[in-house]
Enzyme design. Structure first.
Site, short mmCIF file in Angstrom:
data_model
loop_
_atom_site.label_atom_id
_atom_site.label_comp_id
_atom_site.label_asym_id
_atom_site.label_seq_id
_atom_site.Cartn_x
_atom_site.Cartn_y
_atom_site.Cartn_z
N ALA A 37 79.16 86.42 28.69
CA ALA A 37 78.09 87.42 28.67
C ALA A 37 77.60 87.72 27.26
CB ALA A 37 78.57 88.70 29.34
N SER A 87 78.32 85.27 24.45
CA SER A 87 78.16 84.03 23.69
C SER A 87 78.39 82.83 24.59
CB SER A 87 79.14 83.98 22.50
OG SER A 87 80.48 83.89 22.96
N GLY A 88 77.97 81.68 24.10
CA GLY A 88 78.19 80.43 24.82
C GLY A 88 78.67 79.37 23.86
N ARG A 89 79.27 78.32 24.41
CA ARG A 89 79.76 77.24 23.55
C ARG A 89 79.74 75.93 24.31
NH1 ARG A 89 82.67 80.69 25.61
NH2 ARG A 89 82.14 82.12 23.93
N GLY A 103 80.09 85.73 36.56
CA GLY A 103 79.80 85.75 37.99
C GLY A 103 78.62 86.61 38.37
N ASP A 138 83.98 81.80 35.11
CA ASP A 138 84.75 81.63 33.88
C ASP A 138 86.18 82.16 34.01
OD1 ASP A 138 83.97 84.30 33.91
OD2 ASP A 138 82.85 84.21 32.03
N THR A 139 86.37 83.21 34.79
CA THR A 139 87.74 83.70 34.97
C THR A 139 88.58 82.73 35.79
OG1 THR A 139 86.88 85.96 34.92
CG2 THR A 139 89.13 85.67 35.70
N ASN A 141 89.02 94.09 38.15
CA ASN A 141 88.13 94.08 37.00
C ASN A 141 88.33 95.34 36.16
OD1 ASN A 141 86.88 91.85 38.33
ND2 ASN A 141 84.99 92.32 37.26
#
Length: 489
Positions: A13, A15-17, A83, A237-238, A296
């Protein structure tokens, strides 16, 4: 030596890589190299809080092209993201409406409406998913109620990782682990629940049947002309982070720490009894038919906002200053809805302390201390809830993801929970993404096999609980007070 080169696209949410993994079969070693890192964040567009999916797609393609320019032959690609959010497409595959983010206020009041009309217990029995005000179930209801003019144009609804896979391959897929976060998948059939879809106003034809991780969605054609398989990994991602958590035995819990903190354990069966419902426990899908029984927690989102608002760039210096302050002077509930997306996070934290007659955190370090102590105490509460739910205590907690680099929070967590904490790996979502790719390429047998690789290659740090710490004494006082109240009730 036999090598495999796999690329993980990991979008969070904030950053991205794009990461390149090199796996050596003979010595079972796995190395990661960052190819491209980029920012992600919320935008304001036409009155909505949105994601810039075009910018994210450009960054993904830039990272993939960089790998190809190095002359590396990629064996496979996988994409994971956060998600619940989705992109709508028309019959020609063009976007319909805006890619609205889960922190938008359009869903306000809809969760309560669903519970009243469908019954809270019935929704939970059907989906097994916790009640969060931004779940896809409520987002779709908001869309169909507030923007009915879009409905005739919608042909498909793709969750975020499936959308980016579609943009690379031209093929549509609805991956199971991420689909379960929507609160629209029936926990018994692993397919979309018709009653919940009907309430949302969405058409079932917008969705294909969810597929479990490990299938090839399609192929991306690189600039050199090679067709590279794009694998449906555990695209939440989790779910990917849990795959890379080196869980050792049934008494191990995990905490995926980032913008969100997600604490839970793996189970072969879901927990949907009244105790789980009362605790708002979720049963999200995992790899190999396992369930991620978890809860969460708002996570480091609070800190990220404070850093932004106070223009703090030196996080290690802030943590050092925070560590020097006494513990538990300022306590908030990080999971309060008021912290989802306030106008000013610092003011909201201060207001919460003021309303409960506590001292007011003013300095940067005091605000950070409030966040860290409050998170650690909430971690302890949630871990206790999870242990009660399954009827067995945990012996260790694995903290994975970017947040596991915060040594102060790791130690506070160990002290508050009274449990041994093992921190690492940092790039857990990326590694779990790679793990499913390697299984799809027949390099590894299963998740447990992959975890052995992670255990031997990742940098892990152990934090031992200190029963004499300030936060441990605070927790002991809370438990003593609770027990006294229960005895007097």
């Amino acid at each position: 030596m036999t090598f495999r080169n796999c690329v993980a696209v990991d979008l969070g949410a904030s950053s991205g890589r794009v990461m390149l993994a090199r796996y050596e079969r003979e010595c079972r070693s796995l190395t990661l190299r960052e190819i491209h890192r980029f920012n992600n964040g919320l935008h304001s567009q036409n009155g909505y809080v949105t994601w810039d999916v075009d910018s994210l797609e450009s960054a993904i393609r830039l990272g993939l092209n960089k790998v190809c320019e190095e002359g590396i032959r990629i064996d496979s690609i996988g994409i994971d993201t956060w998600g619940v959010d989705f992109v709508l497409l028309d019959q020609q595959g063009q976007r319909v409406g805006l890619p609205v983010a889960y922190r938008d206020s359009r869903t306000n009041g809809l969760m309560a409406q669903a519970q009243q009309q469908l019954g809270k217990r019935d929704i939970y029995q059907r989906s097994g998913i916790q009640f969060l005000p931004f779940n896809t179930l409520y987002q779709l209801r908001a869309l169909t109620e507030q923007q009915p003019e879009l409905i005739p144009h919608i042909a498909h609804a793709l969750l975020m990782p499936d959308y980016f896979s579609y943009r690379l391959t031209g093929k549509m897929n609805w991956e199971y682990t991420n689909a379960t976060t929507t609160q629209l998948v029936n926990i018994n059939s692993d397919d979309w629940d018709e009653s919940l879809l009907a309430w949302s106003g969405a058409n079932k034809a917008w969705f294909g049947r969810p597929t479990h991780p490990g299938n090839v969605i399609g192929h991306w054609i690189c600039p050199q002309g090679n067709e590279i398989p794009v694998v449906a990994v555990a695209s939440h991602d989790t779910a990917s982070a849990v795959i890379a958590s080196p869980l050792n035995g049934s008494r191990a819990a995990y905490l995926s720490s980032g913008t969100w903190s997600l604490m839970g354990f793996e189970s072969q069966t879901p927990f949907t009894n009244d105790t789980a419902l009362a605790a708002n426990i979720t049963n999200e899908g995992g790899a190999e038919g396992r369930y991620r029984v978890l809860k969460n927690i708002m996570g480091l989102w609070l800190l990220q906002r404070v850093l932004q608002e106070r223009q703090i760039n030196d996080l290690p210096a802030l943590i050092s200053a925070t560590q020097a302050l006494p513990a538990c002077r300022f306590i908030i509930n990080p999971n309060d809805d008021r912290f989802i997306n306030p106008e000013t996070m610092c003011s909201e934290i201060q207001a919460a302390c003021r309303e409960t007659a506590q001292p007011i955190p003013e300095s940067d370090a005091e605000l950070a201390r409030c966040i860290f102590d409050s998170l650690a105490l909430l971690y302890a509460d949630v871990l206790h809830e999870l242990a009660q739910l399954r009827g067995e205590d945990f012996s260790q907690l694995h903290i994975v993801g970017g947040g596991c680099q915060n040594t102060l929070l790791n130690q506070l967590c160990a002290d508050a929970c009274g449990i041994r904490v093992i921190a690492g790996p940092v790039e857990a979502s990326t590694l779990g993404n790679i793990g499913i790719q390697l299984m799809t390429l027949d390099e590894l047998n299963n998740v447990d096999d992959f975890r052995q690789v992670v255990s031997t290659t990742a940098n892990l740090t152990t934090f031992t609980p200190n029963p004499d710490s300030e936060i441990a004494h605070y927790v002991a006082r809370i438990h003593s007070t609770r027990q006294t109240k229960e005895l007097c009730a």
